[in-house]
Design an enzyme around this catalytic site. Structure first.
Site, PDB file in Angstrom:
ATOM      1  N   ASP A 134      15.141 -11.779   1.795  1.00 46.59           N
ATOM      2  CA  ASP A 134      14.714 -12.494   0.603  1.00 46.59           C
ATOM      3  C   ASP A 134      15.741 -13.574   0.257  1.00 46.59           C
ATOM      4  OD1 ASP A 134      13.020 -12.628  -1.911  1.00 46.59           O
ATOM      5  OD2 ASP A 134      14.967 -12.140  -2.798  1.00 46.59           O
TER       6      ASP A 134
ATOM      7  N   GLU B 106      13.554 -15.781   4.661  1.00 45.00           N
ATOM      8  CA  GLU B 106      12.858 -16.590   3.672  1.00 45.00           C
ATOM      9  C   GLU B 106      13.798 -17.778   3.449  1.00 45.00           C
ATOM     10  OE1 GLU B 106      10.592 -16.095  -0.587  1.00 45.00           O
ATOM     11  OE2 GLU B 106      12.582 -15.208  -0.407  1.00 45.00           O
TER      12      GLU B 106
END
Length: 741
Positions: free
Chosen positions: A380, A416
């Site tokens: 993330d 990401e």
């Protein structure tokens, strides 16, 4: 009452002294122990006495107390007096697996210079392998006085109330599993099909999973859950965060909870609320059994991990672990050290440049691979991890350590590739070994099918592997993880059912969630009984899924999209731990949505059968034989190859020819890889178009494999066209044709 004392720079820091005197706490004997490994490790001492070694990095602290709790919550303490290279350590005889524990760390309360030590706060061991209890965030768990009248300085006022009764505890766990009976699938990247799911949400409403197992790791390991994944044909599940996480205070105040879990606080502990078997260490074994069950079915396990920030938020957040252990040592602080550098939008950012923080992250990653059996990670806001002192740096310590680590460099690594800081958008910039979520793919495909692209240049790049982003430094087409939807945003069905977000249930006045949805409601906002609108929406879903699964790169599906799951227009369901966020399994048996599920399975199977759809190298676009046939060619509806001008002209139709005769590489036996050739015709216009099928050298005949204009796709191809035929392609349709012998 409150008193003042001087801080390191002469400014006053306020300490609340009104807490009642703490009762005498029993002490336990402690031996010197070892500084490594970090965390709580059960072992037998040199004299044959069993116990647990505790080791905690707290480099700037003045003292550390280990706190042990019995089954009634009674506390005893052991002061750790041994300090080695910033690590406080000790061996406590008689401490067995299942023991609950935490730390109290002593040091200077000086928020102005980043010092937030407060021994009244029980702290979770960053290396705890199991956590018992939940974070509910009453005022006592804050290191400062949360309700101080002058909120602009509240974080400087120390709260001396004991937090131990209100916070979860770490649990000593004994790991003795060698995984000898496990067989990792080791699916090559190019052959992968990823399925993003939420452990709780995927299983919570499944009628064939026993009720007591729904919403748990055991539920995901149940044959009914595994059967769906196998029938669908996916090769990996990407689990939304399963590290122990906490719920944010603003959600708890509104009667909501953090559902997605992007608020980690324990990087070694499986989230306890997802365990059916217990939380005194049983969650570890249950997680391992889930991984084994998925591996036995040929399915890899990828974890969505959140190492960019923690649940302690900013200066007004709670003191749960790192903030009280060594705030300056673990977090990025700006020149005004009372604040936090926030590249994540969540209040804080871990200081990955620091060796002990980098060690925490890499130790965690290796633990999940070697001792918990997982096969990869999706990071993330990975750009935040790649920052050196300020800027994103692809030579950063984090990326360098991963690249040389003998364990981590062999697993699947997905970035990401952005954060919310300046210069944080880094799509296409991560080095080899890494794949990336490709939001350029998402946006292009959404815009094409709502007929919002000015031309077809962007679609050409995205369909063929995004070579403009990834064809450098030895990267391959599978560096692009292609997706149309993810957990964050509309579901696939909502993407074709709503023009606007409808997040009122989140309690934030519909201000949360993106407004850049690139969606189209097909003529009515939300639910409708209009049969034409419903039919058009189902067609658009078929178009989107077919495009995704025919594109070069690694496709990622989202749980429930294959059978029309809806969140009723909520594009930010992070706090919807209810039927909004859970998969609705009744859709599986709904005649309206069964064909979509069947089409998805059929497309995944088609992808697995045909290596031309799973290329390991980028297309060259050049002829490799005398007849002029190329590995990739693009056609206009007139049946001629596209020119430079065609790419820039307004268009809603694109023909893509994939040659199965010119696939680089060899199979495992050393033979050339040969496959069928295909022509995909994508037409996003509302009206039908005549498309002339290319002739020699491309083909003599074509047979229809997929026609998204049809509701039902099952059965063998039943339509064949000679080359040169002008085929009527209905509005908003994908035709996939195989070159027939």
């Amino acid at each position: 009452m409150a008193g003042e004392r001087a801080t390191g720079d002469g400014r006053p820091a306020v300490v609340v002294n009104g807490a009642p005197p703490a009762p005498a706490v029993p002490t336990v004997p402690v031996r010197p122990g070892r500084p490594t490994p970090l965390g709580a490790r059960f072992r037998t001492g040199p004299d044959g006495v069993a116990g647990t070694n505790f080791a905690l990095w707290a480099g700037g602290a003045e003292g550390v107390e280990l706190c042990l709790f019995d089954e009634h919550g009674r506390e005893s303490r052991a002061r750790l007096t041994e300090l080695t290279h910033g690590i406080w350590h000790g061996f406590v005889p008689g401490v067995m697996p299942g023991q609950r524990y935490g730390y109290r760390v002593h040091g200077r309360w000086d928020p102005w210079t980043g010092g937030r030590w407060n021994p009244a706060k029980l702290l979770l061991d960053p290396y705890a392998r199991a956590v018992d209890g939940d974070f509910v965030l009453p005022p006592e768990v804050y290191g400062h006085v949360r309700d101080w009248p002058e909120q602009h300085v509240a974080d400087t006022v120390r709260d001396d109330r004991d937090s131990a009764p209100y916070v979860p505890k770490g649990v000593v766990v004994h790991d003795d599993d060698d995984w000898a009976d496990d067989r990792r699938p080791k699916t090559p990247w190019a052959d992968s099909v990823i399925y993003e799911l939420h452990v709780r949400g995927f299983t919570k409403r499944h009628p064939d999973i026993p009720e007591e197992l729904r919403g748990t790791y055991a539920g995901l390991a149940h044959p009914a859950a595994v059967e769906h994944l196998v029938k669908l044909g996916v090769t990996a599940v990407e689990l939304l965060p399963v590290h122990q996480f906490a719920h944010e205070d603003h959600l708890l105040r509104r009667g909501l909870r953090n559902y997605w879990g992007y608020n980690s606080i324990g990087y070694f502990a499986p989230h306890a609320a997802y365990a059916a078997s217990g939380t005194a260490g049983q969650q570890v074994g249950e997680f391992k059994r889930m991984v084994r069950a998925l591996h036995a079915a040929g399915i890899e396990v990828i974890l969505d991990v959140v190492y960019n920030h923690t649940a302690e938020a900013g200066e007004l957040g709670p003191t749960l672990s790192l903030k009280g252990i060594d705030n300056r040592g673990y977090y990025r602080l700006p020149p005004d050290a009372r604040r936090y550098a926030d590249y994540t939008g969540c209040g804080n950012t871990l200081h990955v440049v620091q060796p002990h923080v980098l060690r925490l992250i890499t130790d965690s990653l290796r633990y999940w691979v070697t001792e918990m059996g997982v096969d990869g990670f999706r990071f993330d806001l990975a750009a935040a991890l790649a920052r050196s002192m300020h800027d994103v740096d692809m030579l950063s310590p984090f990326l360098a350590v991963i690249a040389q680590d003998p364990v981590l460099r062999r697993v699947k690594l997905i970035a990401e590739p952005w954060d919310v800081g300046s210069g944080g958008y880094q799509v296409g910039a991560f080095p080899p070994l890494w794949t990336e979520w490709n939001d350029r793919y998402r946006d292009a495909v959404r815009d094409f099918w709502r007929h919002a692209l000015p031309d077809v240049r962007e679609m050409g790049y995205r369909l063929s592997g995004s070579s403009d982003l990834y064809a450098w430094g030895g990267r391959r087409p599978y560096a692009s993880v292609n997706f149309v939807t993810a957990h964050d945003g509309f579901t696939l069905r909502d993407l074709v059912s709503y023009d606007r977000k409808h997040n009122e249930a989140n309690g934030e006045g519909n201000r949360d969630g993106t407004d850049d949805n690139r969606s189209w409601n097909c003529g009515a906002e939300g639910g409708t009984d209009d049969p034409d609108v419903r039919a058009l929406r189902r067609r658009q879903l078929r178009n989107l899924l077919t495009t995704l699964l025919l594109s070069t790169g690694v496709p990622m599906l989202v749980a429930g999209d294959e059978m029309g799951r809806t969140q009723r227009g909520n594009n930010n369901a992070y706090c919807q731990d209810n039927e909004t966020g859970w998969v609705d399994w009744s859709l599986r048996d709904d005649p309206e949505w069964q064909p979509l599920l069947e089409l998805t399975s059929r497309l995944v199977a088609l992808r697995h059968r045909h290596p031309v759809l799973r290329r390991r190298s980028f297309f060259s676009g050049r002829a490799h034989s005398a007849d002029g046939l190329r590995d990739l060619a693009w056609f206009t509806p007139h049946g001629r190859e596209m020119t430079e001008g065609d790419w820039y002209a307004p268009a809603a139709t694109l023909g893509m020819y994939l040659s199965g005769r010119d696939i680089p590489g060899r199979d495992e036996q050393g033979a050339p890889v040969l496959d069928d050739s295909f022509l995909a015709v994508l037409h996003a216009g509302a009206e039908p178009v005549e498309f002339a099928l290319p002739g020699s050298p491309w083909a003599e005949r074509y047979e229809v494999v997929v026609d998204t204009g049809r509701e039902e796709q099952s059965g063998p191809p039943d339509v064949t066209y000679p080359a040169g035929t002008s085929v009527t392609v209905p509005g908003r349709t994908v035709l996939l044709l195989r070159v027939a012998a």
